[in-house]
Design a protein around this motif. Structure first.
Motif, short mmCIF file in Angstrom:
data_model
loop_
_atom_site.label_atom_id
_atom_site.label_comp_id
_atom_site.label_asym_id
_atom_site.label_seq_id
_atom_site.Cartn_x
_atom_site.Cartn_y
_atom_site.Cartn_z
N VAL A 11 0.83 -1.56 0.24
CA VAL A 11 0.18 -0.12 -0.34
C VAL A 11 0.69 1.18 -0.17
O VAL A 11 2.19 1.28 0.44
CB VAL A 11 -0.76 0.26 1.53
N GLU A 12 0.80 2.61 -0.84
CA GLU A 12 1.45 3.14 -0.88
C GLU A 12 0.73 4.65 -0.78
O GLU A 12 -1.02 4.64 -1.06
CB GLU A 12 2.38 3.54 -1.76
N ILE A 13 1.59 5.68 -1.04
CA ILE A 13 0.90 7.00 -1.18
C ILE A 13 1.47 7.66 -2.30
O ILE A 13 3.15 8.02 -1.71
CB ILE A 13 0.93 8.16 0.09
N ASN A 14 2.04 7.62 -3.12
CA ASN A 14 2.48 8.30 -4.74
C ASN A 14 2.32 9.76 -5.19
O ASN A 14 1.34 9.90 -4.75
CB ASN A 14 1.96 7.50 -5.69
N TYR A 15 3.49 9.80 -5.60
CA TYR A 15 4.06 11.00 -5.56
C TYR A 15 4.69 11.86 -6.53
O TYR A 15 5.83 11.02 -6.55
CB TYR A 15 3.89 12.50 -4.68
N GLY A 16 4.80 12.75 -7.41
CA GLY A 16 6.39 12.87 -7.97
C GLY A 16 5.54 13.14 -9.86
O GLY A 16 4.77 13.47 -9.90
N PRO A 17 6.42 13.03 -10.13
CA PRO A 17 6.47 13.65 -11.89
C PRO A 17 5.32 12.15 -12.75
O PRO A 17 4.13 12.63 -13.10
CB PRO A 17 7.56 13.00 -12.46
N ARG A 18 5.32 11.10 -12.46
CA ARG A 18 4.03 10.28 -12.27
C ARG A 18 2.56 10.06 -11.64
O ARG A 18 1.22 9.91 -12.36
CB ARG A 18 4.24 8.69 -12.34
N CYS A 19 2.30 11.04 -10.73
CA CYS A 19 1.79 11.28 -9.73
C CYS A 19 1.13 13.24 -10.08
O CYS A 19 2.29 13.89 -9.35
CB CYS A 19 1.32 10.85 -8.65
N PRO A 20 0.08 13.39 -10.68
CA PRO A 20 -0.07 14.30 -10.85
C PRO A 20 -0.38 15.35 -8.74
O PRO A 20 -0.12 16.08 -8.75
CB PRO A 20 -1.51 15.57 -11.61
N GLU A 21 -0.93 14.52 -8.27
CA GLU A 21 -1.09 14.87 -6.67
C GLU A 21 -1.28 13.19 -6.32
O GLU A 21 -1.34 12.93 -6.50
CB GLU A 21 -2.71 15.07 -6.65
N GLU A 40 -5.93 2.46 6.58
CA GLU A 40 -5.66 2.52 7.59
C GLU A 40 -4.61 3.65 5.90
O GLU A 40 -4.20 4.71 7.14
CB GLU A 40 -4.86 1.56 8.05
N MET A 41 -3.49 3.54 5.95
CA MET A 41 -2.62 4.05 4.61
C MET A 41 -4.09 5.63 4.43
O MET A 41 -2.90 6.93 4.78
CB MET A 41 -2.35 3.96 3.06
N ARG A 42 -5.06 5.42 4.27
CA ARG A 42 -5.96 7.03 4.65
C ARG A 42 -5.82 7.80 5.43
O ARG A 42 -5.89 8.88 5.47
CB ARG A 42 -6.69 7.03 3.40
N ARG A 43 -6.36 6.87 6.67
CA ARG A 43 -6.16 7.66 8.10
C ARG A 43 -5.29 8.48 8.17
O ARG A 43 -4.95 9.12 8.88
CB ARG A 43 -7.07 6.67 9.03
N TRP A 44 -4.07 7.42 7.68
CA TRP A 44 -2.78 8.27 8.15
C TRP A 44 -1.98 9.20 7.66
O TRP A 44 -1.44 10.45 7.75
CB TRP A 44 -1.47 6.98 7.90
N ALA A 45 -2.63 9.55 6.14
CA ALA A 45 -2.38 10.42 5.44
C ALA A 45 -3.09 11.89 5.93
O ALA A 45 -2.80 12.93 6.18
CB ALA A 45 -2.51 10.72 3.70
N PHE A 46 -4.62 11.40 6.28
CA PHE A 46 -5.39 12.52 6.56
C PHE A 46 -5.22 13.31 8.10
O PHE A 46 -5.08 14.31 8.37
CB PHE A 46 -6.69 12.38 6.16
N GLU A 47 -5.26 12.01 8.68
CA GLU A 47 -5.60 12.49 10.64
C GLU A 47 -3.88 13.03 10.54
O GLU A 47 -3.55 13.83 11.71
CB GLU A 47 -5.64 11.13 11.51
N GLU A 48 -2.94 12.12 10.56
CA GLU A 48 -1.38 12.28 10.60
C GLU A 48 -0.67 12.82 9.74
O GLU A 48 0.57 13.87 10.38
CB GLU A 48 -0.67 11.14 11.07
N GLN A 49 -0.37 13.31 8.42
CA GLN A 49 0.04 14.66 7.88
C GLN A 49 -0.97 15.46 7.14
O GLN A 49 -0.79 15.65 6.66
CB GLN A 49 0.50 13.03 6.49
N LYS A 50 -2.00 15.20 8.01
CA LYS A 50 -3.29 16.38 7.60
C LYS A 50 -3.38 16.57 5.90
O LYS A 50 -3.59 17.81 5.70
CB LYS A 50 -2.19 17.91 8.16
N MET A 51 -2.89 16.16 5.50
CA MET A 51 -3.89 15.93 3.89
C MET A 51 -4.30 16.71 3.58
O MET A 51 -5.31 15.68 3.84
CB MET A 51 -3.31 14.90 3.06
N GLN A 52 -5.70 17.26 3.05
CA GLN A 52 -6.66 17.66 2.66
C GLN A 52 -7.63 15.98 1.35
O GLN A 52 -8.70 16.88 1.86
CB GLN A 52 -7.01 18.82 1.73
#
Length: 168
Positions: A79-89, A112-124
C-alpha cells in the motif's frame, strides 16, 4: 532522519519494505496482475518502482509500506501514497498478491493508509488514478468513499480519477 511508520490494523502490519519483499513484488510486477499499472514489467522497471516507493519517504515523508498478515507474518502486498512526476497529486495505491485477493486486505490497508495521510499528515485530499478496465480497483475506491473527479488532472489520458476527501 525520516521515520517510516509501522501502522497496524486488526489483521495487518503496514511496515517498511525490506529487500526480502523484493522477489514477491518483482514477480507481481512481471505478471499479468500488473497490467492495469502499465505492466507486465521487466525486472529492471519493477526494481525502479520498488525503490521509488521507498525513496519517496525521504523526499515527501510518505511512500510505500509492505502489507503483512500479523497472524501468519506473510507478506501479502503493498500500500502506498505516490507522488512526483508520475502522479500530479498524492495517490493512495494498493496491490495484493493473487493468493491474498478477496480477503479484504487491500481495503483494510488502504483505509489505514488514508487515515494516516489525513489525520497524521494533515493531507486534505488524495486521488486514485485507475485504468477504466480495472473494475476491482474502481469498486475499492468507491468502497473507500472516493468519487469520480472528471476535472482532475490525469496521470494517463484514459485514467479515471477518484478523489478521496477527508470527509469520505
Amino acid at each position: 532522519m525520516i521515520v517510516v511508520p509501522a501502522l497496524k490494523t486488526e489483521r495487518l502490519l503496514l511496515r517498511r519494505p525490506t529487500f526480502e519483499d523484493w522477489p514477491d513484488f518483482r514477480d507481481l510486477m512481471k505478471s499479468e496482475r500488473s497490467v492495469y499499472m502499465g505492466g507486465p514489467f521487466l525486472t529492471v522497471h519493477a526494481w525502479g518502482d520498488f525503490c521509488q516507493g521507498i525513496a519517496q519517504w525521504q523526499m515527501f515523508g510518505f511512500g510505500s509500506l509492505s502489507i503483512e498478515d500479523i497472524f501468519t507474518n506473510r507478506y501479502v502486498g503493498r500500500v502506498e501514497i505516490n507522488y512526483g512526476p508520475r502522479c500530479p497529486e498524492p495517490e493512495p495505491g494498493w496491490q495484493v498478491f493473487d493468493f491474498a485477493e478477496g480477503k479484504g486486505y487491500a481495503f483494510e490497508a488502504a483505509t489505514e493508509m488514508r487515515r494516516w495521510a489525513f489525520e497524521e499528515q494533515k493531507m486534505q485530499t488524495l486521488v486514485s488514478y485507475i485504468d477504466p478496465q480495472n473494475q476491482r480497483s474502481q469498486r475499492l475506491a468507491e468502497k473507500l468513499g472516493a468519487e469520480l473527479d472528471e476535472k482532475a488532472e490525469k496521470q494517463d489520458p484514459d485514467d479515471l480519477v477518484y478523489r478521496h476527501s477527508r470527509r469520505g
